[in-house]
Design an enzyme around this catalytic site. Structure first.
Site, PDB file in Angstrom:
ATOM      1  N   GLU A  30       0.826  -1.076  -0.051  1.00 11.47           N
ATOM      2  CA  GLU A  30      -0.019  -0.036  -0.178  1.00 11.47           C
ATOM      3  C   GLU A  30       0.933   1.398  -0.206  1.00 11.47           C
ATOM      4  OE1 GLU A  30      -3.437   0.849  -0.238  1.00 11.47           O
ATOM      5  OE2 GLU A  30      -2.333   2.837  -0.231  1.00 11.47           O
ATOM      6  N   THR A  74      -9.916   3.923  -0.174  1.00 11.88           N
ATOM      7  CA  THR A  74     -10.940   5.229  -0.551  1.00 11.88           C
ATOM      8  C   THR A  74     -11.948   5.370   0.605  1.00 11.88           C
ATOM      9  OG1 THR A  74     -10.330   5.275  -2.855  1.00 11.88           O
ATOM     10  CG2 THR A  74     -12.498   6.488  -2.037  1.00 11.88           C
ATOM     11  N   CYS A  75     -12.713   4.287   0.782  1.00 17.23           N
ATOM     12  CA  CYS A  75     -13.855   4.192   1.733  1.00 17.23           C
ATOM     13  C   CYS A  75     -13.526   4.674   3.104  1.00 17.23           C
ATOM     14  CB  CYS A  75     -14.313   2.692   1.696  1.00 17.23           C
ATOM     15  SG  CYS A  75     -15.860   2.985   2.951  1.00 17.23           S
ATOM     16  N   CYS A  96     -16.477   6.932   1.851  1.00 22.71           N
ATOM     17  CA  CYS A  96     -17.741   6.799   2.519  1.00 22.71           C
ATOM     18  C   CYS A  96     -17.640   7.316   4.091  1.00 22.71           C
ATOM     19  CB  CYS A  96     -18.046   5.139   2.645  1.00 22.71           C
ATOM     20  SG  CYS A  96     -17.397   4.491   1.492  1.00 22.71           S
ATOM     21  N   LYS A 130     -16.779  10.984   5.085  1.00 20.54           N
ATOM     22  CA  LYS A 130     -18.153  11.468   4.236  1.00 20.54           C
ATOM     23  C   LYS A 130     -19.442  11.379   5.164  1.00 20.54           C
ATOM     24  CE  LYS A 130     -20.988   9.554   2.538  1.00 20.54           C
ATOM     25  NZ  LYS A 130     -20.831   8.941   1.041  1.00 20.54           N
ATOM     26  N   TYR A 139      -7.695  -1.672  10.776  1.00 18.24           N
ATOM     27  CA  TYR A 139      -7.330  -2.524   9.609  1.00 18.24           C
ATOM     28  C   TYR A 139      -5.991  -3.190   9.805  1.00 18.24           C
ATOM     29  CZ  TYR A 139     -11.541  -1.536   6.427  1.00 18.24           C
ATOM     30  OH  TYR A 139     -12.642  -1.344   5.919  1.00 18.24           O
ATOM     31  N   TYR A 172     -23.176  11.030  -7.301  1.00 17.49           N
ATOM     32  CA  TYR A 172     -23.222  10.560  -5.642  1.00 17.49           C
ATOM     33  C   TYR A 172     -22.635  11.888  -5.130  1.00 17.49           C
ATOM     34  CZ  TYR A 172     -24.506   5.763  -6.006  1.00 17.49           C
ATOM     35  OH  TYR A 172     -25.240   4.527  -6.540  1.00 17.49           O
ATOM     36  N   ILE A 173     -21.303  12.005  -5.305  1.00 26.63           N
ATOM     37  CA  ILE A 173     -20.247  12.910  -4.615  1.00 26.63           C
ATOM     38  C   ILE A 173     -20.995  14.415  -4.443  1.00 26.63           C
ATOM     39  CG2 ILE A 173     -18.091  13.819  -4.410  1.00 26.63           C
ATOM     40  CD1 ILE A 173     -16.819  11.132  -5.242  1.00 26.63           C
ATOM     41  N   GLU A 212     -23.913  14.830  -2.414  1.00 21.01           N
ATOM     42  CA  GLU A 212     -23.807  14.501  -1.181  1.00 21.01           C
ATOM     43  C   GLU A 212     -23.015  15.772  -0.343  1.00 21.01           C
ATOM     44  OE1 GLU A 212     -23.717   9.739  -0.543  1.00 21.01           O
ATOM     45  OE2 GLU A 212     -21.920  10.823  -0.747  1.00 21.01           O
ATOM     46  N   GLY A 267     -16.747  12.391 -11.303  1.00 24.54           N
ATOM     47  CA  GLY A 267     -16.469  10.800 -11.700  1.00 24.54           C
ATOM     48  C   GLY A 267     -15.213  10.570 -11.247  1.00 24.54           C
ATOM     49  N   ALA A 301     -27.334   3.732  -1.218  1.00 27.95           N
ATOM     50  CA  ALA A 301     -28.004   4.812  -0.583  1.00 27.95           C
ATOM     51  C   ALA A 301     -27.051   6.044  -1.300  1.00 27.95           C
ATOM     52  CB  ALA A 301     -27.666   4.755   1.002  1.00 27.95           C
ATOM     53  N   HIS A 320     -46.539   0.953  12.797  1.00 30.29           N
ATOM     54  CA  HIS A 320     -46.924   2.060  12.800  1.00 30.29           C
ATOM     55  C   HIS A 320     -46.620   2.872  14.026  1.00 30.29           C
ATOM     56  CE1 HIS A 320     -49.756   5.186  11.718  1.00 30.29           C
ATOM     57  NE2 HIS A 320     -50.447   5.027  13.029  1.00 30.29           N
ATOM     58  N   GLU A 368     -43.797   2.254   6.573  1.00 32.70           N
ATOM     59  CA  GLU A 368     -45.016   1.628   6.571  1.00 32.70           C
ATOM     60  C   GLU A 368     -45.774   1.810   5.328  1.00 32.70           C
ATOM     61  OE1 GLU A 368     -48.422   2.783   9.138  1.00 32.70           O
ATOM     62  OE2 GLU A 368     -47.160   4.286   9.801  1.00 32.70           O
TER      63      GLU A 368
END
Ligand code: NDP
Length: 460
Positions: free
Chosen positions: A35, A42-43, A48, A51, A99, A179-180, A183, A263, A342, A437, A442
């Protein structure tokens, strides 16, 4: 003496690479991961996780305002950007360490440097050391892509830099409608910045259900986000106190920060992939088969570098399936259909399956159930907002083939709807399910009359 130094060499310690390394090691493989940046990918490091922490921060503004209608008196809340950034950085450092510990626990050897492929079985590290490997996994992810260069592009930040700003912008211009972009428009607006979103097409979130797109746009505008469509940013000029942002219709916007979210591109360059004959698809991702294998027999790729579906849980599944297949004697394919997702915009979106337009094209006979209503909390808070929900039903089989939600907690809702849809639930199954409810969710089991009935035939 083993023929190779390691059984598996993974390039990239992001979500896909770490999962693959850990599972392969659990099957007894000798694994090294390289690495060049930070463990987590990234996440965890600049996607993610940070963010979502910023999304949480931005939502308190509404909570403070809404509390009043429920009897609370809240002093004028004060937000401190450096505190948020410092606390977020601490959490990211904690996750990175977790990690790393996981890899150590599984006896995976981690080298914190860049690795490139020298030949089919040899990798060269930045330090000059060489490692031979029976199998190589490329899990190098992707990076933000700014599109064609424009004058002043050096002033533009991407989602890499947005997590480390020294101060909160007063007015941010964000280019992009994916998305980005949506958000971060919500994040900065919630934190009190002025936000202008510039998008080149007719409406934001191309590829999502049209009703959902229209709903989100009107909700974002209601929150004070300025959305400029059918325009692009053509130049960014540094001036006193900020930037002069020129648009394609020759108008100008003054801002103190410009971000492009136009992108991402797979990280495939300079890795030696061409040299060993690895091929790419039309979208520059590494071309792989259903087992994530490239056209070179011992080289595999998972996650964003393959540009299939660029979502963390997908990369994790691909990494796990790769390890099961190659080291666990359990050939496993990842099903890339019906993947829920999402968008942590304001309001949040949760989606799975076919949009109305796609269903009509592919199925012909389609029933659409939809509802839009004022959420219960808004009655006392007085907030001017609406929830939107849509079910797309194959009228021939009665199966629910799509669900599209804009609501607080839409991400949480769609996770569970996804289980039902994957199991092949019909609209009758939804109807037979008792409501909880009072909730917003619902409504998903109480919509009775189709709002639209498409009676055409499927495209051939
Ligand atoms: P997206 O592909 O989602 O959106 C890119 C946007 O930029 C589109 O609106 C696109 O327009 C526009 N665009 C592309 N090129 C140009 C250009 N040259 N000039 C002007 N506009 C341009 O990318 P993002 O960067 O938002 O996110 C990357 C990916 O990361 C997502 O697709 C998703 O897979 C993942 N992601 C997922 C999240 C989540 O699950 N919540 C959150 C963040 C990212 P057009 O529509 O016309 O092509």
């Amino acid at each position: 003496m083993p023929e190779f130094d390691v059984d598996l060499f993974v390039i990239g310690a992001g979500s896909g690479g770490v999962r693959a390394a850990r599972i392969a090691a659990s099957y007894g493989a000798r694994v090294t991961v390289a690495e060049e940046f930070r463990v987590g990918g990234t996440c965890v490091i600049r996607g993610c996780v940070p963010k979502k922490l910023m999304v949480y921060a931005s939502r308190f503004a509404d909570d403070f305002a809404d509390a009043e209608g429920f009897g609370w008196t809240v002093q004028k809340p004060v937000f401190d950007w450096p505190t948020l950034i410092a606390n977020k950085d601490r959490e990211i450092a904690r996750l990175e360490a977790a990690y790393t510990t996981t890899l150590e626990r599984y006896k995976v050897n981690l080298v914190k440097e860049r690795a490139v492929i020298e030949d089919r079985h040899t990798l060269r590290l930045a330090s000059g050391a060489k490692v031979t490997a029976k199998t190589i996994l490329v899990a190098t992810g992707g990076r933000p892509y700014h599109g064609a260069a424009i004058a002043g592009i050096e002033h533009v930040i991407s989602s890499n830099e947005v997590f480390h700003l020294k101060q909160q912008p007063r007015h941010i211009v964000i280019q992009g409608g994916g998305y980005i972009a949506v958000e971060f428009a919500g994040v900065f607006r919630g934190l009190g910045s002025e936000v202008t979103l510039v998008y080149r097409g007719e409406n934001i979130l191309r590829g999502f259900d049209d009703d959902l797109r229209a709903h989100l746009r009107s909700e974002m505008e209601r929150r004070g986000i300025k959305i400029v469509t059918k325009q692009t940013v053509t130049a960014v000029e540094k001036v006193d106190h900020g930037y002069d942002v020129a648009l394609s219709d020759n108008t100008q916007i003054m801002a103190d920060l410009v971000m492009f979210a136009t992108g991402r591109h797979p990280n495939v360059e300079g890795l030696g992939l061409e040299k060993v004959g690895v091929e790419f698809d039309a979208r520059s991702g590494i071309d792989v088969d259903e087992h994530s294998r490239t056209c070179v027999e011992n080289i595999y790729a998972v996650g964003d570098v393959t540009n299939r579906i660029n979502l963390t849980p997908v990369a994790i599944r691909e990494g796990h399936a790769f390890a099961d297949t190659v080291f666990g004697k359990k050939p496993t394919k990842v099903d890339h259909t019906n993947v829920p997702s999402a968008v942590f915009s304001e309001p949040e979106l949760g989606v799975i399956g076919l949009t109305e337009a796609d269903a009509v094209k592919s199925l012909g006979k389609v029933d659409i159930y939809k509802t839009s209503f004022r959420p219960m909390k808004a009655t006392l808070s007085g907030r001017d907002t609406r929830v939107f929900m849509k079910l797309v039903v194959d009228a021939t089989t009665d199966r629910v083939v799509g669900c599209h939600i804009a609501s607080p907690d839409a991400g949480e809702m769609i996770q569970l709807v996804a289980v039902a849809i994957r199991m092949g639930a019909t609209k009758a199954d939804f109807d037979a399910t008792m409501a909880v409810h009072p909730t917003a969710a619902e409504e998903l089991v109480t919509m009775r009359e189709p709002a639209v009935r498409h009676t055409g035939s499927a495209a051939q």
